[in-house]
Design a protein around this motif. Structure first.
Motif, PDB file in Angstrom:
ATOM      1  N   ASP A  49       1.017  -1.235  -0.060  1.00  0.00           N
ATOM      2  CA  ASP A  49      -0.018  -0.040  -0.125  1.00  0.00           C
ATOM      3  C   ASP A  49       0.755   1.249  -0.079  1.00  0.00           C
ATOM      4  OD1 ASP A  49      -2.552  -1.078  -0.214  1.00  0.00           O
ATOM      5  OD2 ASP A  49      -2.819  -1.056   2.159  1.00  0.00           O
ATOM      6  N   THR A  50       0.438   2.197  -0.688  1.00  0.00           N
ATOM      7  CA  THR A  50       0.945   3.839  -0.535  1.00  0.00           C
ATOM      8  C   THR A  50      -0.136   4.611   0.006  1.00  0.00           C
ATOM      9  OG1 THR A  50       0.648   4.349  -2.917  1.00  0.00           O
ATOM     10  CG2 THR A  50       2.848   3.240  -2.240  1.00  0.00           C
ATOM     11  N   ILE A  51       0.284   5.768   0.290  1.00  0.00           N
ATOM     12  CA  ILE A  51      -0.933   6.735   0.704  1.00  0.00           C
ATOM     13  C   ILE A  51      -1.635   6.930  -0.661  1.00  0.00           C
ATOM     14  CG2 ILE A  51       0.245   8.925   0.149  1.00  0.00           C
ATOM     15  CD1 ILE A  51      -1.928   8.393   3.128  1.00  0.00           C
ATOM     16  N   THR A  52      -1.134   7.161  -2.007  1.00  0.00           N
ATOM     17  CA  THR A  52      -1.762   7.230  -2.961  1.00  0.00           C
ATOM     18  C   THR A  52      -2.783   6.152  -3.387  1.00  0.00           C
ATOM     19  OG1 THR A  52      -0.053   8.788  -3.955  1.00  0.00           O
ATOM     20  CG2 THR A  52      -1.750   7.874  -5.474  1.00  0.00           C
ATOM     21  N   SER A  53      -2.523   4.995  -3.394  1.00  0.00           N
ATOM     22  CA  SER A  53      -3.105   3.867  -3.591  1.00  0.00           C
ATOM     23  C   SER A  53      -4.417   3.774  -2.632  1.00  0.00           C
ATOM     24  CB  SER A  53      -2.560   2.698  -3.462  1.00  0.00           C
ATOM     25  OG  SER A  53      -2.105   2.173  -2.371  1.00  0.00           O
ATOM     26  N   ILE A  54      -4.110   3.927  -1.448  1.00  0.00           N
ATOM     27  CA  ILE A  54      -5.341   4.206  -0.463  1.00  0.00           C
ATOM     28  C   ILE A  54      -6.367   5.146  -0.740  1.00  0.00           C
ATOM     29  CG2 ILE A  54      -5.995   4.292   2.008  1.00  0.00           C
ATOM     30  CD1 ILE A  54      -3.177   3.043   2.694  1.00  0.00           C
ATOM     31  N   ALA A  55      -5.804   6.256  -0.960  1.00  0.00           N
ATOM     32  CA  ALA A  55      -6.635   7.370  -1.280  1.00  0.00           C
ATOM     33  C   ALA A  55      -7.484   7.211  -2.740  1.00  0.00           C
ATOM     34  CB  ALA A  55      -5.891   8.755  -1.769  1.00  0.00           C
ATOM     35  N   ASN A  56      -6.888   6.581  -3.638  1.00  0.00           N
ATOM     36  CA  ASN A  56      -7.436   6.274  -4.746  1.00  0.00           C
ATOM     37  C   ASN A  56      -8.480   5.212  -4.699  1.00  0.00           C
ATOM     38  OD1 ASN A  56      -5.953   7.887  -6.152  1.00  0.00           O
ATOM     39  ND2 ASN A  56      -4.677   6.666  -7.118  1.00  0.00           N
ATOM     40  N   GLN A  57      -8.465   4.321  -3.730  1.00  0.00           N
ATOM     41  CA  GLN A  57      -9.348   3.188  -3.481  1.00  0.00           C
ATOM     42  C   GLN A  57     -10.579   3.770  -2.715  1.00  0.00           C
ATOM     43  OE1 GLN A  57      -7.702   0.212  -0.875  1.00  0.00           O
ATOM     44  NE2 GLN A  57      -9.886  -0.680  -0.289  1.00  0.00           N
ATOM     45  N   TYR A  58     -10.243   4.753  -2.181  1.00  0.00           N
ATOM     46  CA  TYR A  58     -11.694   5.535  -1.401  1.00  0.00           C
ATOM     47  C   TYR A  58     -11.973   6.808  -2.087  1.00  0.00           C
ATOM     48  CZ  TYR A  58     -11.193   2.123   2.186  1.00  0.00           C
ATOM     49  OH  TYR A  58     -10.946   0.988   2.949  1.00  0.00           O
ATOM     50  N   GLY A  59     -11.704   7.187  -3.079  1.00  0.00           N
ATOM     51  CA  GLY A  59     -11.976   8.555  -3.913  1.00  0.00           C
ATOM     52  C   GLY A  59     -11.870   9.740  -3.210  1.00  0.00           C
ATOM     53  N   ILE A  60     -10.825   9.753  -2.309  1.00  0.00           N
ATOM     54  CA  ILE A  60     -10.446  10.863  -1.714  1.00  0.00           C
ATOM     55  C   ILE A  60      -9.174  11.341  -1.939  1.00  0.00           C
ATOM     56  CG2 ILE A  60     -12.177  10.368   0.224  1.00  0.00           C
ATOM     57  CD1 ILE A  60      -9.881   9.589   2.015  1.00  0.00           C
ATOM     58  N   THR A  61      -8.766  12.699  -1.588  1.00  0.00           N
ATOM     59  CA  THR A  61      -7.319  13.077  -1.756  1.00  0.00           C
ATOM     60  C   THR A  61      -6.425  12.410  -0.721  1.00  0.00           C
ATOM     61  OG1 THR A  61      -7.690  15.148  -0.287  1.00  0.00           O
ATOM     62  CG2 THR A  61      -8.206  15.357  -2.649  1.00  0.00           C
ATOM     63  N   THR A  62      -5.242  12.286  -1.101  1.00  0.00           N
ATOM     64  CA  THR A  62      -4.132  11.998  -0.079  1.00  0.00           C
ATOM     65  C   THR A  62      -3.863  13.130   0.980  1.00  0.00           C
ATOM     66  OG1 THR A  62      -2.383  13.101  -1.439  1.00  0.00           O
ATOM     67  CG2 THR A  62      -2.815  10.702  -1.851  1.00  0.00           C
ATOM     68  N   ASN A  63      -4.220  14.297   0.772  1.00  0.00           N
ATOM     69  CA  ASN A  63      -3.964  15.508   1.720  1.00  0.00           C
ATOM     70  C   ASN A  63      -5.156  15.126   2.888  1.00  0.00           C
ATOM     71  OD1 ASN A  63      -3.055  17.673   2.400  1.00  0.00           O
ATOM     72  ND2 ASN A  63      -4.846  18.745   2.326  1.00  0.00           N
ATOM     73  N   ARG A  64      -6.434  14.577   2.230  1.00  0.00           N
ATOM     74  CA  ARG A  64      -7.368  14.617   3.322  1.00  0.00           C
ATOM     75  C   ARG A  64      -6.984  13.418   4.224  1.00  0.00           C
ATOM     76  NH1 ARG A  64     -10.200  17.627   4.223  1.00  0.00           N
ATOM     77  NH2 ARG A  64      -9.639  17.352   6.291  1.00  0.00           N
ATOM     78  N   ILE A  65      -6.505  12.234   3.951  1.00  0.00           N
ATOM     79  CA  ILE A  65      -6.053  11.149   4.846  1.00  0.00           C
ATOM     80  C   ILE A  65      -4.820  11.733   5.672  1.00  0.00           C
ATOM     81  CG2 ILE A  65      -4.922   8.887   5.095  1.00  0.00           C
ATOM     82  CD1 ILE A  65      -6.074   8.308   2.313  1.00  0.00           C
TER      83      ILE A  65
END
Length: 428
Positions: free
Chosen positions: A10-26
């Motif tokens: 996992d990367t922060i980008t792959s997780i953000a893409n999985q949930y349809g939100i921005t990396t900055n949000r996480i």
């Protein structure tokens, strides 16, 4: 709210893409310092914004709240980073509301702090609190109070509509609980009467909302004296509108043996106090063998007994906000664990490249590492998963809420769970 557990690859980008939100949000919500080096087993809270506002020149927190028919407190709960800023910067995104798939309604949250708490940490935390208990006033057997530097903190609490409570505890010169000081006060009617007079005067002069009684290791023979003192203090404060809360050891039965438990009579003290804190933590502690600080299975047994003999609407479930790091092998009577924050537990895990494991019975995360001296360690801590499991016990047992020991460090995972599941009651 979704709690995601980081998997290999996992990367922060792959997780953000999985949930349809921005990396900055996480990153912002979880206050990540290791966004580019996530740990396998690390839990992340995923929140889904419903309404957001882009700050423009001249915006204020109160103005934004008024525009969207919400409260400044709710905006601060949704955007804790605001406490770190002197003013809102144009272009910044303020979350007005997140999607809430569950809402268990209102809960009371009381939290303990020492006078030297970092003020930014306090300002970030206050929006989530009903009460702030300032630790701690001591006393002499003759009835004199031993004060703390609390004036600024009382005003800060009130600025955030949080009711400040004066904590009273029998402490010796080394800062340890002293049942001898308590005993001398219980057996000195004149000193006890003077102490109660001084407490009332202090509460009035300092603008407290009540008193939190934290008497631990009370001698079994002082049980009646302890209950009589609580009753006398309650009778003195109640006509003025002040409340009494009492901290109680984590019992699973009425006749539980041991110095920590015997003088803490759940039914009788529960009937007198406005609220009671069941101290459901410290199974894992400085000198114990390595284990979770508040294993869910153990917490559940205390709550089952407590709610059977005390009105559940008076009960605050104890919630620890710290972690322990034990060197191994553990040697009884010799090994001493280091107390660290839950955030430091993650940072330490990043330093040593650990994989976080999760114990299902206790519902708590842990990991092993070996330091530069070749010494193996084990760290037990809390994350969003363990906090989610614990906080769900509040509606399960129909409790009033939670009491947090302590808030000296800001723990994003806990407050994200609280903000997603509950609305925090305010009494001011």
């Amino acid at each position: 709210m979704t709690i995601y557990v980081v998997q290999p690859g996992d990367t922060i980008t792959s997780i953000a893409n999985q949930y349809g939100i921005t990396t900055n949000r996480i990153i912002v919500d979880n206050e990540l310092t290791n966004a580019n080096n996530l740990l396998v087993g690390q839990s992340l809270v995923i929140q889904f914004p419903e309404i957001s506002h882009t700050v423009v020149e001249g915006d204020t927190l109160y103005g934004i709240a008024q525009t969207y028919d919400t409260t400044p407190t709710r905006l601060l709960q949704n955007n804790p980073w605001i406490a770190d800023t002197e003013s809102l910067i144009p272009g910044t995104i303020v979350i007005i509301s997140f999607r809430r798939d569950e809402n268990f309604g209102n809960i009371v949250i009381n939290a303990y702090a020492y006078p030297y708490i970092d003020r930014t940490v306090l300002r970030k935390t206050l929006p989530f609190l009903t009460y702030l208990s300032l630790f701690t006033y001591g006393f002499t057997p003759q009835g004199d109070l031993i004060p703390i530097d609390d004036t600024e903190l009382i005003q800060l609490a009130r600025d955030y509509n949080v009711a400040p409570l004066m904590v009273l505890a029998p402490m010796d010169d080394n800062g340890a609980f002293s049942n001898e000081i308590a005993h001398q006060m219980f057996t000195n009617p004149e000193g006890q009467s003077r102490l109660i007079d001084n407490i009332l005067s202090n509460v009035q002069n300092k603008n407290y909302s009540g008193v939190d009684i934290d008497f631990e290791f009370v001698l079994p023979e002082d049980k009646e004296g302890f209950i009589s003192f609580i009753t006398a203090l309650k009778n003195r404060l109640e006509p003025f509108g002040y409340i009494i809360t009492v901290a109680l050891a984590p019992k699973t039965s009425g006749d539980q043996p041991g110095l920590l438990y015997q003088a803490h009579d759940y039914p009788r003290i529960g009937a007198i106090a406005d609220k009671v804190l069941l101290m459901t933590y410290e199974w894992g502690y400085t000198f114990s063998s390595p284990m979770a600080t508040a294993p869910l299975n153990s917490v559940r047994r205390v709550l089952a007994y407590g709610s059977s003999v005390i009105d559940p609407d008076k009960i605050l479930m104890g919630m620890p906000n710290y972690a322990y790091d034990w060197p191994l092998p553990y040697v009884r009577g010799e090994t001493r664990a280091e107390t660290i924050s839950n955030v430091e537990a993650i940072n330490r895990g990043v330093q040593y490249g650990v994989t976080i494991q999760f114990d299902e019975a206790s519902q708590a995360p842990f990991y092993y590492y070996t330091n530069s001296d070749g010494v193996e360690h084990v760290v037990w801590f809390d994350d969003a998963r363990s906090m989610n499991a614990k906080y769900r016990l509040i509606p399960e047992f129909n409790l009033s809420g939670a009491g947090i020991w302590q808030i000296m460090n800001y723990f994003p995972g806990m407050w994200l769970v609280v903000n997603s599941l509950f609305d925090v009651s305010k009494v001011l």
